[in-house]
Design an enzyme around this catalytic site. Structure first.
Site, PDB file in Angstrom:
ATOM      1  N   LYS A 159       0.982  -1.311  -0.076  1.00  0.00           N
ATOM      2  CA  LYS A 159      -0.018  -0.094   0.040  1.00  0.00           C
ATOM      3  C   LYS A 159       0.800   1.378   0.139  1.00  0.00           C
ATOM      4  O   LYS A 159       1.834   1.297   0.638  1.00  0.00           O
ATOM      5  CB  LYS A 159      -0.877   0.008   1.273  1.00  0.00           C
ATOM      6  CG  LYS A 159      -1.652  -1.209   1.471  1.00  0.00           C
ATOM      7  CD  LYS A 159      -2.785  -1.564   0.392  1.00  0.00           C
ATOM      8  CE  LYS A 159      -3.706  -2.621   0.621  1.00  0.00           C
ATOM      9  NZ  LYS A 159      -4.709  -2.651  -0.271  1.00  0.00           N
ATOM     10  N   HIS A 192      -6.403 -13.170  -7.867  1.00  0.00           N
ATOM     11  CA  HIS A 192      -7.338 -12.228  -7.091  1.00  0.00           C
ATOM     12  C   HIS A 192      -8.717 -12.331  -7.823  1.00  0.00           C
ATOM     13  O   HIS A 192      -8.850 -12.593  -9.133  1.00  0.00           O
ATOM     14  CB  HIS A 192      -6.628 -10.754  -7.274  1.00  0.00           C
ATOM     15  CG  HIS A 192      -7.244  -9.900  -6.289  1.00  0.00           C
ATOM     16  ND1 HIS A 192      -8.395  -9.131  -6.537  1.00  0.00           N
ATOM     17  CD2 HIS A 192      -6.966  -9.383  -5.179  1.00  0.00           C
ATOM     18  CE1 HIS A 192      -8.825  -8.632  -5.624  1.00  0.00           C
ATOM     19  NE2 HIS A 192      -7.879  -8.538  -4.587  1.00  0.00           N
TER      20      HIS A 192
END
Length: 480
Positions: free
Chosen positions: A175, A294
């Site tokens: 992140k 994902h």
């Protein structure tokens, strides 16, 4: 009317519109071991009988159309048509039914999830006679499963490659997900891996944007994982997202990852598509790469209870198409996922044989024969206080990924990784000693924090953080 037309009109063909139930509702039918079976949640329009609605689903997802056609006489509809063979009313709902449909295996191309879904979840979902339609589950017959490669490697092969046993795999999503340069991104990867994580991960929407082109990211991440491996003596990896705008570009990125010696690549299997995913899974098996999957876009398809497709179906499809990991919710984090439902499809990913289980939303017994298992990934809004619950819910054969729960540590990325590794190993040790993680979890974390300042700091930061909202997708009420 010409003589030719007149002859055709009177030789076994009667034009017009018939009720679907005359041909496609067959309650006497006994499904074959080779049939693909589907459980649909059907909400008919007012005035449409359940038998007609179920038959319409069977017809429009197999051989039927809205009117009788003369070419029906050129084939054997009894051999190829789908059949609605059983209907159950949904408890607590006035006009909703679970309709069971059997499809002959010859309707589907071998080894193609794309073709299977094009029929079963195709145009029928826009059918006007239905207010809503949801595919709850599929039974994939062994005969069809054996036409697929499945996961590139599977759980045991991955553990052997990584030399990691007796605990969950620990990961972290870097992140912020967008905006970092390739060099700063690689720096974050290195700090997390040297702190004790097994893997770091590209976020699903990191592909090749102007702020960070894919080749630069791959190079800096490879440098980071090799440096972390040298310092820790452990095998490390980073999920290099190979998802791209074309299949050719996707494979090119996977080839470059292999040339760098990376152990794993990643794909967004729903936005990328099943054809692309299956192609990448075949490449990964042939070239020794693990494949992380994902599920970006899944909630568009699976979150609403009355329409779409349940994630347990998407999970089965992924096991056919191929992937070694797939995101599966957390139960305790920020993303949707009721415990019993989640555990149901987690078992569908990992186990060789799963029995019907109404308490977990499993409609069919599903054998997987020799198909390798897939590691479920718990990721999204989790931190060290969740570690006991995650260990108890998912067990050792899982991947636990802490993005903000690593990089949000007040002392930095490496201490955040240390905190998660200490918390995981404390929970595994406590479980192995026979302690009850569900009841003693907080105590176990506090005890471990006494000798780990990194964990103590993490505990203080996230002590009040909870995500407590009712699940949207829940199990049906029991009869009676």
């Amino acid at each position: 009317m010409s003589p030719q037309t007149e002859t055709k009109a009177f030789v076994g063909f009667k034009a017009g519109v018939k009720d679907y139930k005359l041909n496609y509702y067959t309650p006497q039918y006994q499904p074959l071991d080779t049939d693909i079976l589907a459980a649909f949640r059907v909400t008919p329009q007012p005035g449409v009988p359940s038998e007609e609605a179920g038959a319409a689903v069977a017809a429009e997802s197999s051989t039927g159309t809205w009117t009788t056609v003369w070419t029906d006489g050129l084939t054997s509809l009894d051999r190829y048509k789908g059949r609605c063979y059983h209907i159950d009313p949904v408890p607590g709902e006035d006009n909703q039914y679970i309709c069971y449909v059997a499809y002959p295996l010859d309707l589907f191309e071998e080894g193609s999830v794309t073709n299977m879904f094009t029929s079963i979840v195709g145009n029928v979902f826009g059918f006007k006679a239905l207010r809503a339609l949801r595919l709850e589950d599929l039974r994939i017959p062994v005969a069809y499963i054996k036409t697929f490669q499945g996961p590139p490697h599977g759980i045991q092969v991955e553990r052997d490659k990584l030399n990691k046993y007796g605990r969950a795999i620990l990961g972290c999503t870097i992140k912020p997900k967008l905006g970092l340069s390739a060099k700063n991104y690689g720096r974050a990867v290195y700090e997390c891996l040297r702190g004790g994580l097994d893997f770091t991960k590209d976020d699903e929407n990191v592909n090749s944007q102007p702020f960070m082109r894919w080749r630069d990211r791959f190079l800096f991440c490879a440098e980071a994982l090799y440096k972390a491996q040298a310092e820790t003596g452990e095998i490390k990896g980073h999920y290099l997202n190979a998802t791209a705008g074309t299949c050719e570009e996707m494979i090119k990125r996977a080839v470059f990852a292999r040339e760098l010696g990376a152990p794993i690549v990643m794909h967004d299997y729903l936005t990328g598509g099943f054809t692309a995913n299956t192609s990448l899974a075949h490449y990964c098996r042939d070239n020794g790469l693990l494949l992380h999957i994902h599920r970006a876009m899944h909630a568009v398809i699976d979150r609403q209870k009355n329409h779409g497709m349940h994630f347990r179906v998407l999970a089965k499809a992924l096991r056919l198409s191929g992937g070694d990991h797939i995101h599966a919710g957390t139960v305790v984090g920020k993303l949707e996922g009721e415990r019993d439902i989640t555990l149901g499809f987690v078992d569908l990913l990992r186990d060789d044989y799963i029995e019907i289980d109404d308490d977990r939303g499993i409609y069919f017994t599903q054998p997987w024969v020799s198909t390798p298992g897939v590691l479920p990934v718990a990721s999204g809004g989790i931190h060290v206080w969740h570690m006991p619950a995650l260990t108890e819910i998912f067990g050792d054969d899982s991947v636990l990924q802490f993005g903000g729960g690593t990089l949000g540590h007040p002392w930095g990325n490496a201490p955040g990784a240390v905190a998660n590794r200490v918390a995981l190993e404390a929970c595994v040790q406590a479980r192995n000693e026979g302690r009850d993680l569900a009841r003693e979890g907080a105590t176990i974390i506090r005890e471990a924090a006494k000798w780990s300042p990194e964990l103590a700091a993490a505990c203080e930061v996230w002590k009040e953080i909870k995500f407590e909202f009712p699940a949207v997708d829940t199990l049906d009420k029991k009869k009676g």
